[in-house]
Design an enzyme around this catalytic site. Sequence first.
Site, short mmCIF file in Angstrom:
data_model
loop_
_atom_site.label_atom_id
_atom_site.label_comp_id
_atom_site.label_asym_id
_atom_site.label_seq_id
_atom_site.Cartn_x
_atom_site.Cartn_y
_atom_site.Cartn_z
N CYS A 12 1.78 15.71 -13.17
CA CYS A 12 2.89 14.76 -13.07
C CYS A 12 3.66 14.64 -14.38
O CYS A 12 4.80 14.18 -14.39
CB CYS A 12 2.39 13.40 -12.62
N ASP A 55 2.63 -7.88 10.85
CA ASP A 55 3.02 -7.81 9.44
C ASP A 55 1.96 -7.03 8.67
O ASP A 55 0.77 -7.04 9.04
CB ASP A 55 3.17 -9.20 8.84
N ASP A 64 8.59 -6.82 11.53
CA ASP A 64 9.25 -7.13 10.26
C ASP A 64 10.02 -5.89 9.79
O ASP A 64 9.57 -5.11 8.96
CB ASP A 64 8.21 -7.53 9.21
#
Length: 304
Positions: free
Chosen positions: A53, A137, A201
């Site tokens: 990375c 949720d 949601d």
Amino acid sequence: MDIYTYFYNLVMQIPRGMVSTYGALARALGDIRAARACGVMLSQNPDPPRIPCHRVVMSDGSIGGFTHPEGIKRKMELLRSEGVEIVGGKIVNFRDKLFEEFKTDYPLKKLQDEQIKLKRKVILKDDFSPQFVGGVDISYDGRMAYGVLAIFDTRGKLVERIEKIMKIKFPYIPTYLAFKEEPLISSLLKEWSEPLVLMVDGNGILHPRGMGLATYVGVKNDVPTIGVAKKLLMGEVRGVHIYLSGKRVGAFLKSGIKKGIYVSPGHRISLETSLKIVKEYLKYKNPEPLRIAHLFANKLRNSH
């Protein structure tokens, strides 16, 4: 789809002595909107020695961030050890060091095609006899997702709560939320056998490809769904209605003290009925099935 694994395999293609950018990796995934998600996935790198990375920098050649106790200092040390020259926090001869020739089949483009194909199956008229109304949720801690399905009867009483924990395989990318959250939501729905209308949601057809989270979940599970979003990410509000590309796709519903919510039909339900059901369960800013699911999802996360 496991975008995390796919992404890390892309990062491993960056040769020693070369660098790439968040934008180049996002384009290799198939959509520049994934650039921020690339940064998130790099910060969650499960195997830094194998997944380099440190070779991912900003589009102007500046070093960018690095999730390491020594931060950017360590990133520069690693790059210099591989023959990359850095002066003033920027890569010298950046264009010559830039790697963009990823071997990829652009997975996000394939997911766009899937959304467009599924759109043909969407039903926007009332096709149910509601006995229960559910709200779902999900709360997060890194890649761990804590989901709750709260089910109410038509009198507004909470009758059931279903909980599940899952490690996600997809980060948040604008317009691709469905692929992050649908697996856990579908898993929760499998635990409930009675007919219900599900509040989600997120958006329904209020989406550039008409396939927001609520719609995707509805079509995949053949369940009536309603999208209830806290923010307007696209479209134009005219009066109370929301238009996208000249088409009415949702409505703004004032709730709470100052703000409101954005309601759009998901699947097997009309906009009018979506609004009617949301209003029936509205006490505070969010309708009760979603509000209660949110509270329990946070509680579930905090208990682990």
